[in-house]
Scaffold this active site. Sequence first.
Site, short mmCIF file in Angstrom:
data_model
loop_
_atom_site.label_atom_id
_atom_site.label_comp_id
_atom_site.label_asym_id
_atom_site.label_seq_id
_atom_site.Cartn_x
_atom_site.Cartn_y
_atom_site.Cartn_z
N SER A 143 60.86 82.49 124.34
CA SER A 143 61.10 82.09 122.95
C SER A 143 60.79 80.60 122.86
CB SER A 143 62.58 82.30 122.62
OG SER A 143 62.91 81.63 121.41
N TYR A 156 71.73 81.41 124.03
CA TYR A 156 70.37 81.96 123.98
C TYR A 156 69.37 80.96 124.55
CZ TYR A 156 66.24 84.20 121.89
OH TYR A 156 65.03 84.82 121.68
N1 LIG Z 1 63.25 88.29 117.00
C1 LIG Z 1 62.84 87.01 117.13
O1 LIG Z 1 62.76 86.24 116.16
C2 LIG Z 1 62.41 86.52 118.49
C3 LIG Z 1 61.79 85.26 118.57
C4 LIG Z 1 61.38 84.78 119.82
C5 LIG Z 1 61.60 85.56 120.95
N2 LIG Z 1 62.19 86.78 120.85
C6 LIG Z 1 62.40 87.57 122.06
O2 LIG Z 1 61.64 88.74 121.97
C7 LIG Z 1 62.29 89.81 122.67
C8 LIG Z 1 62.42 91.03 121.76
O3 LIG Z 1 63.09 90.65 120.58
P1 LIG Z 1 63.39 91.68 119.39
O4 LIG Z 1 63.56 90.86 118.17
O5 LIG Z 1 62.40 92.79 119.39
O6 LIG Z 1 64.85 92.20 119.87
P2 LIG Z 1 65.57 93.62 119.71
O7 LIG Z 1 67.03 93.37 119.85
O8 LIG Z 1 65.12 94.32 118.48
O9 LIG Z 1 65.03 94.43 120.96
C9 LIG Z 1 65.46 94.15 122.26
C10 LIG Z 1 65.33 95.40 123.09
O10 LIG Z 1 65.92 95.11 124.37
C11 LIG Z 1 66.79 96.18 124.71
N3 LIG Z 1 67.87 95.69 125.57
C12 LIG Z 1 68.87 94.83 125.24
N4 LIG Z 1 69.69 94.67 126.29
C13 LIG Z 1 69.20 95.43 127.29
C14 LIG Z 1 69.61 95.69 128.62
N5 LIG Z 1 70.72 95.14 129.12
N6 LIG Z 1 68.87 96.53 129.38
C15 LIG Z 1 67.75 97.12 128.86
N7 LIG Z 1 67.31 96.92 127.62
C16 LIG Z 1 68.03 96.08 126.84
C17 LIG Z 1 67.34 96.69 123.37
O11 LIG Z 1 67.85 98.00 123.50
C18 LIG Z 1 66.09 96.60 122.52
O12 LIG Z 1 65.29 97.78 122.61
C19 LIG Z 1 63.62 89.23 123.17
O13 LIG Z 1 63.49 88.81 124.50
C20 LIG Z 1 63.82 88.04 122.25
O14 LIG Z 1 64.65 87.06 122.86
C21 LIG Z 1 62.60 87.28 119.64
#
Ligand SMILES: NC(=O)c1ccc[n+]([C@@H]2O[C@H](COP(=O)([O-])OP(=O)(O)OC[C@H]3O[C@@H](n4cnc5c(N)ncnc54)[C@H](O)[C@@H]3O)[C@@H](O)[C@H]2O)c1
Length: 261
Positions: A143, A156
């Site tokens: 991120s 985070y």
């Molecule tokens: N959404 C944003 O704005 C954003 C921005 C920058 C980075 N990110 C990063 O991108 C990635 C995905 O984000 P997203 O928005 O799709 O999130 P999300 O919460 O929609 O999806 C995350 C996925 O990880 C799975 N997960 C969570 N804990 C877990 C565990 N202990 N074991 C196995 N699976 C697990 C969840 O079930 C889910 O399918 C993350 O690493 C997040 O930090 C997100």
Amino acid sequence: MSNNQDQVAIVAGGAQNLGEHLSYRLAKEGYKVVVADLNFDNASQVAETIMQDYDTDALAVEVDVANEEKVTAMVEQVRERFDRIDVLVFNAGVAKSTKITSFELADWQSMVNVNLTGYFLCAREVAKVMVEQGSGNIIQINSKSGKVGSKHNAGYSSSKFGGVGLTQSLALDLAEHGVRVNSIMPGNLLKSPMFQSLIPSYAKKLGIAEDEVEKVYEEKVPMKRGCSYEDVANAVVFYASDQAAYMTGQSINVTGGQVMH
Ligand SMILES: NC(=O)c1ccc[n+]([C@@H]2O[C@H](COP(=O)([O-])OP(=O)(O)OC[C@H]3O[C@@H](n4cnc5c(N)ncnc54)[C@H](O)[C@@H]3O)[C@@H](O)[C@H]2O)c1
């Protein structure tokens, strides 16, 4: 025909939103895709869709990335089914935003456990297979909060900063084995449920109405839009390919110019 059809990619946290999109994109690129997630029902649906709509194989695996035994079992299951692992995309992540003075230890621990320890466990187990093969790519979805501190996001941001150190250290351990390790630092995925879930807390920290938050975050970006799933997928496909053959230990920003170091 893609030249990736004998290659196997695991997407840890591949069952929804960004991870789901990355699973489909890797399938489109010809990889056999392992959709590994805590949420087995969603992971199974994504794997089903891949087998129906893309000309490749898929496997759903239930895993808690923060659980050592479960991660070891996942890698064993993938080996039994496909006998190799070419790409690990570590996408699993959790986020909760609170001001430091009311930040619960349990929330801190859950973010460190999933975002950082989960990355360590998955990378370590997959690395064993890749070292044996003499090839592989590990890609962490980090991120922009892994590069610059983030207000009300101590847990985070710290867990994501730790991921940069882990990526660099893994890259050093694995370079001699033909395994590359890189991170992708996306900007805000404004339409994602994760970002949307943070809006009440962000409205509070900025002192604005909830329906103004997205606009404020767009305005912070020189390119004046949020990051899309496809922006991230393009970087994943690049890192996984031979086009990035001389890149390891990098943490590349995909932020529309918002972060430049
Ligand atoms: N959404 C944003 O704005 C954003 C921005 C920058 C980075 N990110 C990063 O991108 C990635 C995905 O984000 P997203 O928005 O799709 O999130 P999300 O919460 O929609 O999806 C995350 C996925 O990880 C799975 N997960 C969570 N804990 C877990 C565990 N202990 N074991 C196995 N699976 C697990 C969840 O079930 C889910 O399918 C993350 O690493 C997040 O930090 C997100």
